[in-house]
Scaffold this active site. Structure first.
Site, PDB file in Angstrom:
ATOM      1  N   ARG A  71      -4.000   1.365  -7.561  1.00  0.00           N
ATOM      2  CA  ARG A  71      -5.073   1.618  -6.593  1.00  0.00           C
ATOM      3  C   ARG A  71      -6.403   1.843  -7.294  1.00  0.00           C
ATOM      4  O   ARG A  71      -7.451   1.518  -6.735  1.00  0.00           O
ATOM      5  CB  ARG A  71      -4.729   2.832  -5.739  1.00  0.00           C
ATOM      6  N   LYS A 117       9.789   5.809   5.786  1.00  0.00           N
ATOM      7  CA  LYS A 117       8.764   6.381   6.678  1.00  0.00           C
ATOM      8  C   LYS A 117       9.225   6.129   8.124  1.00  0.00           C
ATOM      9  O   LYS A 117       8.751   5.213   8.812  1.00  0.00           O
ATOM     10  CB  LYS A 117       7.401   5.756   6.403  1.00  0.00           C
ATOM     11  N   GLY A 167       3.919   2.121  -1.303  1.00  0.00           N
ATOM     12  CA  GLY A 167       4.175   2.369  -2.718  1.00  0.00           C
ATOM     13  C   GLY A 167       5.478   1.773  -3.214  1.00  0.00           C
ATOM     14  O   GLY A 167       5.511   1.121  -4.263  1.00  0.00           O
ATOM     15  N   GLY A 216       1.292   3.858   4.661  1.00  0.00           N
ATOM     16  CA  GLY A 216       1.156   4.519   5.958  1.00  0.00           C
ATOM     17  C   GLY A 216       0.059   3.876   6.795  1.00  0.00           C
ATOM     18  O   GLY A 216       0.216   3.663   7.998  1.00  0.00           O
TER      19      GLY A 216
HETATM   20  C1  3PG Z   1      -1.134   7.100   0.619  1.00  0.00           C
HETATM   21  O1  3PG Z   1      -0.636   7.398  -0.463  1.00  0.00           O
HETATM   22  O2  3PG Z   1      -0.509   6.523   1.528  1.00  0.00           O
HETATM   23  C2  3PG Z   1      -2.600   7.380   0.826  1.00  0.00           C
HETATM   24  O3  3PG Z   1      -3.251   7.684  -0.371  1.00  0.00           O
HETATM   25  C3  3PG Z   1      -2.739   8.501   1.789  1.00  0.00           C
HETATM   26  O4  3PG Z   1      -2.180   9.625   1.198  1.00  0.00           O
HETATM   27  P1  3PG Z   1      -1.491  10.733   2.093  1.00  0.00           P
HETATM   28  O5  3PG Z   1      -0.266  10.119   2.711  1.00  0.00           O
HETATM   29  O6  3PG Z   1      -1.186  11.876   1.157  1.00  0.00           O
HETATM   30  O7  3PG Z   1      -2.503  11.121   3.121  1.00  0.00           O
END
Ligand code: 3PG
Length: 423
Positions: A40, A213, A368, A391
Site C-alpha cells: 500500500r 469478513k 489483504g 473492506g
Molecule cells: C484496511 O486495512 O482494510 C484499511 O486500512 C482500513 O483499516 P481498518 O479496517 O483498520 O479501518
C-alpha cells in the site's frame, strides 16, 4: 471532475499546504515491529510524487492498525523510511499528529517538501470502531480535534485512501466539510475501475467469496444477488462452511466450533435464508479437505469425520470452480478458499488463483489475504485489477455509497478560496 469529485487535474497545488490522507496501513511483525509488506505504501507513491513535484507543501496523514481488532497499532515512522526510499527524496516524520510540534513542522514546510504525521489513530476519535460506536455526522466530525487543529493550516485536502473509504472518521470525512477537496491518483484509479466494472459487468459475472469478513460478505451477497449483478457466487473458506452448516450438511464439529467461537453462529440462519432465495446462483463446495497428522484428507460434503475441521475446498470443487472462472467475463474475488498459508491446505486457493490468471475475463481482486495469495503464487501481473482495499471493496460492492466518496463530493464543491486558482 470524475463522478462529481475533483481530481489532481482540477487543482493547483504550487506553494499550497496540502493535507493528503493516504492508506499505508500494513501488516506488522509483532516481534520485530517491522512491516511485513509495503504494497500500500508503494501504491501511494504516484500521488505523493506528483504533489511534491508540483510544489505542494505536503502533509501526509495515515493510520497504522488499531488496538481494538488487529493488534498492529504502531507509529508511522517505518512508513516514512520506506517512502523516502521509494520516492528517492526525504519524507520527514514527526511523532505528533496535531499538537503544537506537528503544527510547527507544517508551518515550516517548503515547497515540494513532505511530512508524514504520526498514526492518526493516536487521536482517540479516529479509532476503528468510531463509526459504529458513535456515528458522528460529517459536520460533527469536522468539529473534532484533528480537523480543527490542522485544517486552518491548509489550503486543500486530498484523499488517496480508497482502502479506508468505508471508514467514517474525521481524517477521512471531516476535512471535506471545511477545505476544498480532491481525490488522489490511487483513489481515482480504484474508484473509477470498480465503479465501471460494477455499472456494466460483462456477463457471465462471477463472484468468488472466501475469507473471513463474514458480516460484509453476507451483506454484499444479498445486494449483488438481489440486484442481478452476480450471475453466480462461488463460495469457499468460512463463507462456504457457514452455508453448509446452515443447510444442515455435516462438515465436522471442528468447523462448527470454529465458526461459533468466532461469533458467526447468527449467520447459519441468514445463510439458509439467502440460499432459499438465491440457491440457483450460489455454488457450494461438493467436497472439502481437512488435515490429519499433518496430511491432507478429502471427502464429499456430508461424509466428513465428526471431529475434523474443514480447511480447504476439495479437488472436485476446485476443478468445478476453475471451469466456471474460465467461462466468466467478469470475476470479483475476495478471500482465499482455505488456509492457503499452509502447504496441506493451499490446493484450492492455488487452483482458483491459477484459474484467475488463466481466464480471459476481467478479474478484480481485493483484500489483504487475496493480495498475499496473489504474491505467493507470483500472479500479480496476470490479474486484471488488484484493489488495495478489502473492506472498502466489499462495502462498495454491497451497493452502499462509501462515506469518503460522499464527503469528497461535498468537499469538491468548496471553492479553492485562497487565490481562487481553480483550473
Ligand atoms: C484496511 O486495512 O482494510 C484499511 O486500512 C482500513 O483499516 P481498518 O479496517 O483498520 O479501518
Amino acid at each position: 471532475m470524475r463522478f462529481g469529485i475533483r481530481t489532481l487535474d482540477d487543482v493547483d497545488v504550487q506553494g499550497k499546504v496540502v493535507l493528503c490522507r493516504v492508506d499505508i496501513n500494513q501488516p506488522v511483525d509483532r516481534e520485530s515491529g517491522k512491516l511485513k509488506s509495503i504494497n500500500r505504501i508503494r501504491a501511494c507513491v504516484p500521488t505523493i510524487r506528483e504533489l511534491s513535484d508540483k510544489g505542494a507543501k505536503l502533509v501526509l496523514m495515515a493510520h497504522q492498525g488499531s488496538d481494538i481488532e488487529y493488534q498492529n497499532f504502531y507509529a508511522t515512522k517505518p512508513h516514512a523510511e520506506v517512502l523516502t526510499e521509494l520516492l528517492g527524496r526525504k519524507v520527514n516524520w514527526i511523532d505528533d499528529v496535531c499538537g503544537p510540534a506537528a503544527r510547527e513542522a507544517i508551518r515550516s514546510l517548503k515547497d515540494g517538501e513532505i511530512l508524514l504525521l504520526d498514526n492518526v489513530r493516536f487521536v482517540a476519535e479516529e479509532q476503528t470502531l468510531f463509526e459504529r460506536k458513535l456515528c458522528l455526522s460529517h459536520e460533527a466530525q469536522a468539529k473534532t480535534l484533528l480537523p480543527q487543529k490542522l485544517a486552518p493550516l491548509a489550503d486543500l485536502y486530498i484523499c488517496d485512501a480508497f482502502a479506508a473509504a468505508h471508514r467514517d472518521q474525521p481524517s477521512l470525512c471531516g476535512f471535506e466539510q471545511i477545505l476544498p477537496s480532491a481525490m488522489g491518483r490511487l483513489f481515482e484509479k480504484e474508484y473509477c475501475t470498480v465503479s465501471s466494472v460494477m455499472e456494466e459487468p460483462k456477463r457471465p459475472c462471477v463472484f468468488i467469496l472466501g475469507g473471513a469478513k463474514i458480516a460484509d460478505a453476507f451483506e454484499m451477497m444479498n445486494t449483488v444477488l438481489s440486484r442481478g449483478i452476480a450471475d453466480t457466487i462461488l463460495t469457499g473458506g468460512l463463507v462456504a462452511n457457514i452455508f453448509l452448516i446452515g443447510l444442515g450438511r455435516a462438515i465436522g464439529e471442528g468447523s462448527r466450533a470454529f465458526i461459533e467461537k468466532s461469533g458467526y453462529a447468527e449467520f447459519f440462519e441468514k445463510a439458509a435464508e439467502l440460499y432459499r432465495r438465491y440457491g440457483d446462483r450460489i455454488v457450494l463446495p461438493q467436497d472439502l479437505a481437512w488435515v490429519q497428522d499433518g496430511k491432507r484428507q478429502e471427502t464429499s460434503v456430508g461424509e466428513m469425520p465428526e471431529d475434523c475441521a474443514a480447511v480447504d475446498i476439495g479437488c472436485k470443487t476446485a476443478e468445478d470452480y476453475r471451469q466456471r472462472i474460465l467461462g466468466a467475463k467478469t470475476v470479483f474475488i475476495n478471500g482465499p478458499m482455505g488456509v492457503f498459508e499452509k502447504t496441506a491446505s493451499e490446493y484450492g486457493t492455488k487452483m482458483i488463483w491459477q484459474a484467475l490468471a488463466d481466464t480471459a475475463g476481467f478479474t478484480v481482486l481485493g483484500g489483504g489475504d487475496s493480495i498475499a495469495a496473489t504474491e505467493k503464487y507470483g500472479l500479480t501481473e496476470q490479474m486484471g485489477y488488484i484493489c488495495t482495499g478489502g473492506g472498502a471493496l466489499i462495502r462498495f460492492l454491497s451497493g452502499e455509497e462509501l462515506p469518503v466518496v460522499r464527503a469528497l463530493k461535498h468537499g469538491s464543491q468548496i471553492p479553492m478560496e485562497k487565490d481562487g486558482k481553480e483550473k
